[in-house]
Design a protein around this motif. Structure first.
Motif, PDB file in Angstrom:
ATOM      1  N   VAL B  75      49.565  27.325  33.753  1.00 21.41           N
ATOM      2  CA  VAL B  75      48.749  27.445  32.532  1.00 21.41           C
ATOM      3  C   VAL B  75      47.299  27.301  32.984  1.00 21.41           C
ATOM      4  CG1 VAL B  75      48.295  26.584  30.226  1.00 21.41           C
ATOM      5  CG2 VAL B  75      50.618  26.455  31.154  1.00 21.41           C
ATOM      6  N   ILE B  76      46.618  28.412  33.094  1.00 25.50           N
ATOM      7  CA  ILE B  76      45.365  28.465  33.834  1.00 25.50           C
ATOM      8  C   ILE B  76      44.173  28.646  32.896  1.00 25.50           C
ATOM      9  CG2 ILE B  76      44.135  29.661  35.685  1.00 25.50           C
ATOM     10  CD1 ILE B  76      47.170  30.922  36.151  1.00 25.50           C
ATOM     11  N   ASP B  77      43.327  27.667  32.873  1.00 29.41           N
ATOM     12  CA  ASP B  77      42.054  27.803  32.160  1.00 29.41           C
ATOM     13  C   ASP B  77      41.121  28.647  33.024  1.00 29.41           C
ATOM     14  OD1 ASP B  77      42.029  26.633  29.643  1.00 29.41           O
ATOM     15  OD2 ASP B  77      41.769  24.612  30.448  1.00 29.41           O
ATOM     16  N   THR B  78      40.746  29.790  32.524  1.00 31.56           N
ATOM     17  CA  THR B  78      39.922  30.717  33.316  1.00 31.56           C
ATOM     18  C   THR B  78      38.445  30.567  32.981  1.00 31.56           C
ATOM     19  OG1 THR B  78      39.969  32.450  31.646  1.00 31.56           O
ATOM     20  CG2 THR B  78      41.788  32.404  33.244  1.00 31.56           C
ATOM     21  N   PRO B  79      37.586  31.073  33.865  1.00 32.56           N
ATOM     22  CA  PRO B  79      36.184  31.228  33.472  1.00 32.56           C
ATOM     23  C   PRO B  79      36.079  32.191  32.271  1.00 32.56           C
ATOM     24  CG  PRO B  79      36.473  31.591  35.843  1.00 32.56           C
ATOM     25  CD  PRO B  79      37.842  31.538  35.237  1.00 32.56           C
ATOM     26  N   LEU B  80      34.944  32.147  31.597  1.00 27.62           N
ATOM     27  CA  LEU B  80      34.754  32.998  30.411  1.00 27.62           C
ATOM     28  C   LEU B  80      34.415  34.421  30.862  1.00 27.62           C
ATOM     29  CD1 LEU B  80      32.687  30.666  28.054  1.00 27.62           C
ATOM     30  CD2 LEU B  80      35.122  30.700  28.533  1.00 27.62           C
ATOM     31  N   ALA B  81      35.421  35.145  31.246  1.00 28.19           N
ATOM     32  CA  ALA B  81      35.194  36.470  31.822  1.00 28.19           C
ATOM     33  C   ALA B  81      36.427  37.326  31.560  1.00 28.19           C
ATOM     34  CB  ALA B  81      34.927  36.336  33.321  1.00 28.19           C
ATOM     35  N   GLU B  82      36.373  38.103  30.489  1.00 28.25           N
ATOM     36  CA  GLU B  82      37.582  38.790  30.028  1.00 28.25           C
ATOM     37  C   GLU B  82      38.073  39.842  31.002  1.00 28.25           C
ATOM     38  OE1 GLU B  82      34.995  38.042  28.098  1.00 28.25           O
ATOM     39  OE2 GLU B  82      35.899  36.658  26.650  1.00 28.25           O
ATOM     40  N   SER B  83      37.161  40.585  31.611  1.00 27.21           N
ATOM     41  CA  SER B  83      37.591  41.597  32.577  1.00 27.21           C
ATOM     42  C   SER B  83      38.285  40.920  33.755  1.00 27.21           C
ATOM     43  CB  SER B  83      36.389  42.416  33.060  1.00 27.21           C
ATOM     44  OG  SER B  83      36.801  43.471  33.884  1.00 27.21           O
ATOM     45  N   GLY B  84      37.739  39.796  34.188  1.00 35.31           N
ATOM     46  CA  GLY B  84      38.347  39.045  35.278  1.00 35.31           C
ATOM     47  C   GLY B  84      39.717  38.496  34.899  1.00 35.31           C
TER      48      GLY B  84
END
Lengths: 378, 350
Positions: B75-84
């Motif tokens: 369950v991965i909290d990602t940076p705020l970067a939708e394309s990424g």
């Protein structure tokens, strides 16, 4: 010093190495033996790889094999241009000048295990990862048995599940976050695989590169971001693409190393990528490698580079052709002599001839298959 | 914002698909949350990534409790970067994981369109079936929640337009479970649309266990003889309200079809219904131009022309950005039971 040399082409060659360029002889116009150049002396934060020496610890069989891939890629590329001009191949995107860096990088990885996420200049890289001359020629001529796409993609879009070469698209750098993803999966699944993804310095401007590097840095993923900096984004020179000298300097912003390497020095690239792969497999995270090199041909068969670069500049870089440099190195270390070198060239030529013959005789795809594989078969 | 969303609803709950005693009454959001949990328990390849999906459990709390059970590798909290987010998920899918990517609001998905439409959707075709991209993209969408221009959008049509990706929009908790199960087990990328206004306002019976709602199959919510209403998502509930009022007022017998799957589109169920009733109202809260409603209307026009007793009528948002913030402006934009009722009465009178 750089300022002592004359000629725009010469200066352009020097600019690629970010200042502090030195030559053996500061007076003549074009003479830059790159193995003596202080590559990337203007780096802000990236490190600069030293020139390679000797055989870099590789046995002679391996060196000859590497040379054969460089030569094969060059010969295939040249043949595809001929087929294009003869009206037999609709399109070619050229990697001439990039082959040395690609083969050096490929041999630093575990081919058959690691992932390659290439871009459209990575012919030599893809060959070293397993595609054959015949495979490539099938794609160039859009034949049914093109294993990279079945004649669906333009040539230059290499891919193969069998060889862990991930199929890519034409919009630049979209493959870079995919490499972060394959590396994430490798890490959590514990497969020990390293992913390497390639892009030009033009593609380095895309947001996807930033997003991918940032994510990979956070999770210390086993991925190598491999920038093949050939100084032109089609026609736009590097000075109009970025305000700094080196793409690799950006790595500091992601918390992992950036390394600049002479991309015409096959064994220097090999060593840099080997170090990066070792680091990745130790769980220490990504590396951004920037190979400084040059594209000898126009961007594609539909481009005319005389509109944006001085032929003298092209000529200057051709004097540092990785194919010629690597041949000389093999002679120097005794891995080949003139006879065995000629033998490799003959073999490459006959491989390309055979691949061309097979592909020209091979059938085009059946038009009834045009709508296959949009979705999984039910 | 979220608190507002949670309180804002006037829709009536509707029944889901009950299967006797082996079911639980739960909200739409509970159905999604428990299905995610069950799928992650069943298959360790399933991972979730997105913004705030970890300890926060998502801004809507759809992924609540999952990081506690499955850990931060899954369950991965990602940076705020939708394309990424999408690009990384594609790589994960290629290398053996089953990623479920959350885009926090559909209004934020635009920067990932290249990765979704050019990459995920085309990977199988461009590689001649050598590679595939089995992944789910979960996206809260839809308006009527005071979300203004960038927390209200319904831009599903551009995904439906693109070959290689499937699009579903459940309207009930049971279908949320069934379609999410099917989406996770599908071999291709699936866009899973969750109407944010339904998260806590819609409850229903949800079957336990491996409950599968097939992708590409519509649901006849209620049968009727005089006119067919075709819609999906929150508009199923608005249409139900409209149908109740119009039927009471006119005595008309109205059939309601919940598409559930926008692609593949269940044209058979649509056409069979319209051939029976002779009239169709197609409802979407999205902008009407080149919308899912346009496609359904065109399909009816092409393939059921001889059975029609009136013009195929679309009820859809105008060519105005969805959607203004201030209540009277939002109300003017938003499709609701009242607007659907107007169209229904007009077509019944035709």
């Amino acid at each position: 010093m750089a300022t002592e040399t004359t000629g725009a082409a010469d200066k352009a060659v020097q600019r690629a190495f970010a200042g502090k360029t030195t030559t053996e002889n500061g007076s003549s116009s074009i003479h830059l033996p790159l193995e003596h150049v202080d590559v990337g002396g203007g780096a802000l934060s990236a490190t600069v790889a030293p020139p390679s020496e000797g055989d870099a610890g590789l046995d002679h069989d391996t060196l000859r094999e590497m040379y054969e891939y460089v030569a094969l890629a060059r010969a295939l590329d040249e043949r595809m241009w001929q087929l294009n001009r003869a009206g037999k191949a609709a399109f070619i995107v050229s990697g001439q000048g990039h082959e040395g860096a690609q083969v050096g990088a490929a041999f630093a990885l575990e081919r058959g295990k690691d992932f390659l996420l290439p871009y459209y200049r990575d012919l030599a890289f893809s060959l070293a990862f397993g595609l054959t001359a015949e495979n490539v020629m099938m794609a160039a001529l859009a034949r049914a048995d093109d294993p990279t796409s079945g004649g669906r993609q333009m040539p230059g879009h290499y891919g193969s599940r069998k060889f862990n070469i991930i199929s890519g698209s034409s919009p630049v750098s979209t493959q870079v976050p995919h490499a972060t993803g394959t590396a994430y999966a490798a890490k959590v699944r514990g497969t020990g695989q390293v992913s390497i993804t390639c892009f030009g310095e033009g593609g380095a401007s895309k947001g996807d590169v930033h997003e991918a590097c940032n994510f990979a840095g956070i999770h210390k993923l086993p991925v190598i971001f491999f920038c093949e900096n050939n100084r032109y984004a089609i026609s736009v020179p590097i000075e109009r693409q970025m305000a700094i000298d080196n793409v690799a300097d950006r790595a500091v912003g992601y918390g992992f190393p950036g390394v600049i390497v002479d991309g015409t020095d096959v064994l220097a690239v090999y060593q840099v990528v080997k170090d990066a792969a070792d680091r990745a497999r130790r769980g220490e995270g990504p590396t951004l490698v920037e190979a400084k090199l040059y594209r000898f041909q126009p961007h594609t068969s539909d481009d005319d580079d005389r509109a944006y670069r001085d032929p003298e500049e092209v000529k200057a870089w051709r004097d540092h052709d990785p194919l010629l440099r690597f041949a000389q190195r093999l002679l120097d270390v005794g891995a080949v002599d003139e006879d065995s070198l000629a033998g490799i060239k003959d073999k490459v030529r006959s491989d390309v001839d055979a691949a061309t013959d097979v592909a020209e005789a091979a059938p085009l795809p059946d038009s009834a298959t045009f709508d296959h594989h949009v979705y999984a078969a039910q | 914002m979220v608190e507002t969303l949670e309180r804002t609803t006037d829709a009536k709950p509707m029944n889901g698909v009950a299967d006797g005693g082996d079911s639980t009454n739960m909200t739409f959001i509970e159905a999604i949350n428990t299905t995610l949990r069950d799928e992650m328990r069943a298959d360790e390849r399933v991972v979730i990534l997105g913004e705030d999906v970890g300890p926060r459990g998502g801004v809507f709390r759809v992924t609540a409790g999952l990081i506690e059970e499955f850990g931060e590798d899954r369950v991965i909290d990602t940076p705020l970067a939708e394309s990424g987010i999408i690009g990384t998920a594609i790589g994960m899918a290629i290398n053996g994981l089953r990623p479920i990517a959350e885009i926090q609001f559909m209004d934020f998905i635009h920067s990932a369109l290249d990765q979704i439409l050019n990459e995920a959707a085309r990977l199988r075709y461009r590689s001649n079936n050598d590679f595939s991209c089995p992944m789910v993209i979960r996206v809260p969408f839809g308006g009527g929640v005071h979300g203004a221009l960038y927390h209200s959008q319904s831009i599903e049509a551009m995904f439906v337009h693109t070959p290689g990706i499937k699009v579903v929009a459940p309207a009930t908790p049971a279908d949320a479970r069934g379609l999410l199960h099917s989406a996770i087990h599908d071999g291709d990328p699936v866009l899973f649309l969750e109407h944010k206004k339904m998260y806590r306002s819609i409850k229903g019976e949800v079957p336990a266990g491996d409950y599968e709602a097939p992708l590409g199959k519509a649901r006849i919510v209620q049968e009727g003889a005089d006119v067919t209403v075709v819609t999906y998502g929150m508009m199923v509930h608005e249409s139900q309200r409209a149908i109740g009022e119009v039927a009471k007022e006119t005595g008309a017998s109205i059939e309601l079809i919940d598409l559930r799957s926008l692609k593949p589109l269940d044209t058979e169920t649509i056409l069979n219904s319209v051939k029976k009733t002779g009239k169709a109202v197609v409802v979407t809260e999205a902008n009407g131009l080149c919308s899912v409603a346009s496609e359904v209307a065109a399909t009816i026009g092409e393939q059921a022309f001889a059975w029609l007793d009136g013009p195929v009528t679309r009820v859809a948002a105008p060519d105005v950005p969805a959607m203004p913030f201030s209540p009277p402006l939002e109300h003017a934009f938003m499709i609701d039971a009242e607007k659907i009722g107007v169209a229904l009465r007009k077509l019944l009178d035709f």
